[in-house]
Design an enzyme around this catalytic site. Sequence first.
Site, PDB file in Angstrom:
ATOM      1  N   LYS A 136       0.817  -1.218   0.000  1.00  0.00           N
ATOM      2  CA  LYS A 136       0.000   0.000   0.000  1.00  0.00           C
ATOM      3  C   LYS A 136       0.850   1.266   0.000  1.00  0.00           C
ATOM      4  O   LYS A 136       0.429   2.292  -0.515  1.00  0.00           O
ATOM      5  CB  LYS A 136      -0.945  -0.009   1.198  1.00  0.00           C
ATOM      6  N   GLU A 150      -2.933   7.172   8.341  1.00  0.00           N
ATOM      7  CA  GLU A 150      -3.741   8.086   7.510  1.00  0.00           C
ATOM      8  C   GLU A 150      -4.714   8.816   8.412  1.00  0.00           C
ATOM      9  O   GLU A 150      -5.171   8.260   9.417  1.00  0.00           O
ATOM     10  CB  GLU A 150      -4.582   7.281   6.496  1.00  0.00           C
ATOM     11  N   HIS A 157     -14.768  -2.918   8.356  1.00  0.00           N
ATOM     12  CA  HIS A 157     -14.030  -2.626   7.116  1.00  0.00           C
ATOM     13  C   HIS A 157     -14.192  -3.712   6.057  1.00  0.00           C
ATOM     14  O   HIS A 157     -13.398  -3.791   5.130  1.00  0.00           O
ATOM     15  CB  HIS A 157     -12.534  -2.395   7.394  1.00  0.00           C
ATOM     16  N   ARG A 203      -6.442  -7.824  -8.945  1.00  0.00           N
ATOM     17  CA  ARG A 203      -7.130  -9.119  -9.126  1.00  0.00           C
ATOM     18  C   ARG A 203      -8.607  -8.860  -9.408  1.00  0.00           C
ATOM     19  O   ARG A 203      -9.045  -7.729  -9.406  1.00  0.00           O
ATOM     20  CB  ARG A 203      -6.992  -9.919  -7.839  1.00  0.00           C
TER      21      ARG A 203
END
Length: 489
Positions: A115, A199, A234, A290
């Site tokens: 990431k 973040e 999430h 993917r």
Amino acid sequence: MAKLAIANRGEVAVRIILAAQELGIPTVLLHSEVDVGTRAWRMADEKVCIGPATTAESYLRIDRNIEGALAAGATMVHPGFGFLSENADFAQACIDAGLIFIGPKPETIRALGDKISAKQLIEKANVPTVPGYAGSDQSLETLVAHAQRIGFPVIVKAAAGGGGRGMKVIRSKAEAPELIASAQREGKAAFGSEIVFLEKYLDHAKHIEFQVFGDFTGRCVHLFERECTVQRRHQKIVEESLSPSLTPELRAQMAAAAVGLAEKAGYQGAGTVEFLVQDGEFYFLEMNTRLQVEHPVTEMVLGVDLVKAQILTAMKAFRIWKQSELTPRGHSIECRLYAEDSYNRGLPSTGELLGMHWPEGPGRRYEVGFEAGDEVTAYYDPMIAKVIVWDEDRPRAIRKMLRTLDDCVVFGVKTNIPYLKAILTHKDFLDGSMTTQFISQYFPEGLEAQEPTEEMAAFAAGALKSVSSVGAVSSAAGVSPWTQGWRFV
Ligand code: ADP
């Protein structure tokens, strides 16, 4: 002669086998010991057992998957989603063994799969990312100091994480050290890396992702967006296409950003660029290299088959659609149907599936990995099926989904159908204003327990009688079916 090995299980293995059958390509299922006899196992032309039930000893073993594919004489490998699908070493090992890996190049997976490096790539493409810290100094003091600088709430994420794991929301300085350390531990245990990044936590955002596709010549297109804002811990539960939340201007900007990133990365095959949208601004989240679980809603509104397109692209037998040919029509919704107790905090409900009924009708589609007699085990994801509908507009699609869920029957395990119906009839879902806080705001503990009405109990008892020939259910006779391991909804 092409032959396709499937390094996966369950509903996605079934989906891939169906696509291969239609293309006339024989299939080999690489499966674990407990998956003998499952629906995908019965459908595949050949099967190779690659190890015991535990994923670390079978579905996650690169060497065993490669050996299995070679032993069966396969020429290509489809990794599905989850397991090894975003593992660059697996893609490389396939290539080294002379097999075609169905997905982007290993270096593309590597660059986008982490990431942190993906964020760096997208910053170069001038796409906004959520403000935060993604530095190499990973000491606890530095991370806590940056969390404070960013301003709480902050989210800490494992760089190699996925599927909602390795992520914690930090609401104050006091809880920062423990939560950061636990994200590091989780990252190490689940993904083999303790590198984390921070973040700013966007607390009223929407999750909107763009499907992209690149062909073997380097040309990329987008296939519009999916809204996956309804999430629990999430993880997505209800997905739709198109999103009810975008203006045409924002859609065009986000699509251009997604295609720009795919082109810069030299992307080949199907991929998804995920964004958060808050107050009319969008921020890059990550790119998944993917097929996504929720790909059917895109297929429904565009009339395409993404899995066939993946296989043909890998075989260099397909030039992808022109952007101008991709015009969405109507609205599609997908619900993930889980074996879990809607009334008991969503606790998984395992056991034998004694019977299932998927009601037919125009614009209804089911992606199912199980058949009656199969068992939902604790080894794997307890998703029984994906229920997908299409209709001409969003209100009609919602009504069709509600009716379809009403008519779905699953015997043997409890399901989240009542939970899904509560979501679909909530005013924030109906008017499209939901944010990723929706579930934690309105259904933090699942649903309130409900006593069945007399009419429901009589109906259930009648159903019990009529299926008593199935066997195990008859042993429940005389006991309230509502407390047994199955539910009529
Ligand atoms: P994963 O790879 O585990 O799916 P993502 O980075 O895609 O993780 O994030 C999954 C979900 O977590 C998002 O859809 C969103 O709901 C939430 N999330 C992630 N980052 C943030 C953020 N900065 N602010 C608010 N929510 C976030």
